[in-house]
Design an enzyme around this catalytic site. Structure first.
Site, PDB file in Angstrom:
ATOM      1  N   TYR A   1      56.058 -50.913 -23.703  1.00  0.00           N
ATOM      2  CA  TYR A   1      56.970 -51.233 -25.841  1.00  0.00           C
ATOM      3  C   TYR A   1      58.237 -51.111 -25.135  1.00  0.00           C
ATOM      4  O   TYR A   1      59.221 -51.351 -26.401  1.00  0.00           O
ATOM      5  CB  TYR A   1      56.835 -49.856 -26.281  1.00  0.00           C
ATOM      6  CG  TYR A   1      55.040 -49.517 -26.255  1.00  0.00           C
ATOM      7  CD1 TYR A   1      53.839 -50.286 -26.426  1.00  0.00           C
ATOM      8  CD2 TYR A   1      54.932 -48.311 -25.767  1.00  0.00           C
ATOM      9  CE1 TYR A   1      52.757 -49.716 -25.911  1.00  0.00           C
ATOM     10  CE2 TYR A   1      53.161 -47.678 -25.775  1.00  0.00           C
ATOM     11  CZ  TYR A   1      52.615 -48.558 -26.154  1.00  0.00           C
ATOM     12  OH  TYR A   1      51.006 -48.458 -26.253  1.00  0.00           O
TER      13      TYR A   1
ATOM     14  N   CYS B   1      56.613 -50.222  -6.886  1.00  0.00           N
ATOM     15  CA  CYS B   1      57.062 -51.265  -6.803  1.00  0.00           C
ATOM     16  C   CYS B   1      56.869 -52.359  -7.825  1.00  0.00           C
ATOM     17  O   CYS B   1      55.984 -52.956  -7.733  1.00  0.00           O
ATOM     18  CB  CYS B   1      56.157 -51.701  -5.428  1.00  0.00           C
ATOM     19  SG  CYS B   1      56.237 -50.471  -3.929  1.00  0.00           S
TER      20      CYS B   1
END
Ligand SMILES: *Cc1c(COP(=O)(O)O)cnc(C)c1O
Length: 447
Positions: free
Chosen positions: A342, A370
């Site tokens: 968000y 990653c």
């Protein structure tokens, strides 16, 4: 190491001291560093390890009571149904159950969790756009307080199941009032284009048809326009005014209405947002629905649980990039996904009193996963940090642990409850072997 860059003068971020001053459950002490209630958070970080979620029972109680007092103070006959999805830890639910909270649930898993914590199904609302038949059956069997139906298809399903069980299902219609809650697109739910609820124009004929179906006791209407609403209470006011108009119409056609469910969504300040106080929300309910003489329900999640929790992490290392300083934490997006999902801003403060007071300079705070999206903050004013230094992500009590995953085979973090001068692990850290324990090999691949 490159010379520290100065903090951008236009940075509008609040400083550490202001962040802590605005959070009554937290305080900074010269010896103990950052303290939650009466427990130094560094003690928890050392004894339990990191990353670890820590929740303040006192803050949960204080916020629940403040909300209830605002509703009572406005002269409303109101019940509070805590939105379990914000934080479904058993200890959190128990603290709220002891305060007298009801629950709002969106799955049978949550219903089992709230019942286990002592919140009766008879105080619980079942929300959600995709309830399965077996979930409806289970909820009815437990004597659920109210089911908020979101479609004509679902109403038919509830009617058939209830009739077959020989019970009357208490059903409210979740109406989509088509108002703009002015929040993040992923958490706005009350506009016509969202998947939630029944279109305003369709609600009256559907309510009349529903009232005539077997197995259904028509309860009234419900709405929930979105989450993290901070731009005043105008959107709530507009939505509730539409509900009031609709209820008057129902009554004029002789249809029964027992109560009205105002949903959740009240926002909290993460950075510098000016969130409306609960009294303003209560005032909007009073001004719009107060004249109907009906009991009202509220389904707050974030407002109660968000400020009650922090996520503790350790600095793994400080890495100097070509033109940026990175603080790599041992918490990651798999733990706290809100920044990645968000673009959420969380206060991030050192636990150590010396670091807390040190000169700060910009750093990117990242996790080890990653993905470049595994970034908690960019250009945040932070002091120099050493491996093993502790930090706390503030306001992580809602939509934190519940949204965790084990991405990158990272075990779920521990959870701790603080209550006065006591603390206890309320969910032990997952162990690496736990991640493998529930996997199975087909026999043709088995060693
Ligand atoms: C998510 C949700 C809530 C709680 O929202 P908050 O913003 O956490 O207060 C309440 N009701 C329903 C139906 C929801 O989906």
């Amino acid at each position: 190491m490159a010379a520290p860059l100065p903090v951008a003068p236009d940075s509008a971020d609040p400083n550490f001291a202001d962040l802590i001053a605005a959070r009554p459950g937290l305080s900074m002490h010269a010896q103990d560093g950052l303290v939650m209630e009466e427990v130094p958070l560094s003690r928890i970080a050392r004894e339990v390890g990191t990353p670890t979620w820590v929740y303040s029972a006192g803050t949960l109680r204080r916020r629940y009571r403040a909300l209830k007092a605002a509703l009572d103070g406005a002269g409303l006959n109101a019940s509070v149904h805590y939105a379990t999805k914000a934080n479904d830890n058993q200890a959190v639910l128990r603290v709220l159950a002891a305060e007298g909270a009801g629950a709002d649930i969106v799955s049978v898993g949550e219903l089992r969790a709230t019942m286990a914590a002592g919140i009766a199904a008879s105080r619980t609302v079942f929300s959600g756009v995709g309830k399965k038949a077996e979930e409806i059956r289970f909820a009815l069997g437990q004597g659920i307080f109210q089911i908020n139906a979101e479609s004509v298809e679902e109403i038919a399903m509830i009617s058939a199941i209830a009739a077959e069980m020989g019970v009357l299902a208490p059903v409210a219609l979740r109406v989509n009032p088509d108002v703009d809650a002015k929040t993040h697109a992923k958490i706005t739910t009350g506009k016509a284009e969202n998947k939630f609820g029944i279109a305003f124009e369709d609600a009256a004929p559907l309510y009349a048809r529903m009232a005539a179906l077997p197995g259904i006791r028509p309860i009234g209407i419900a709405t929930h326009i979105g989450s993290q609403i901070t731009e005043g209470v105008a959107a709530f006011h507009a939505a509730y005014a539409r509900l009031a108009e609709m209820i008057r119409g129902f009554r004029a056609s002789g249809l029964p209405v027992e109560r009205v469910d105002c949903g959740g969504g009240l926002g909290i300040p993460y950075r510098d947002e000016v969130a409306p106080p609960p009294e303003a929300l209560a005032g909007a309910i009073k001004a719009t629905l107060g004249g109907l003489g009906l009991p009202v329900m509220l389904e707050p999640g974030r407002w109660i649980a968000g400020p009650a929790g922090v996520l503790l992490a350790s600095i793994v290392l400080q890495k100097q990039g070509s033109n940026r300083r990175f603080l790599v934490a041992d918490a990651a997006m798999n733990d706290l996904i809100r920044p990645a999902m968000y673009e959420a801003w969380h206060g991030i403060v050192p636990l150590d009193p010396v670091r807390f007071a040190d000169d700060a300079m910009p750093a990117d705070i990242v996790g080890p996963v990653c993905e470049s999206g595994d970034t908690f903050a960019r250009g945040r004013a932070m002091p120099l940090m050493a491996p093993g230094d502790f930090i706390a992500f503030l306001d992580a009590g809602a939509y934190g642990a519940v949204m965790s995953s084990t991405y990158n085979a990272r075990p779920l973090a521990a959870e701790v409850l603080v209550d006065g001068n006591r603390f206890a692990v309320v969910r032990p850290r997952q162990m690496p072997e736990d991640l493998l324990a529930h996997q199975r090999l087909p026999d043709w691949l088995a060693p």
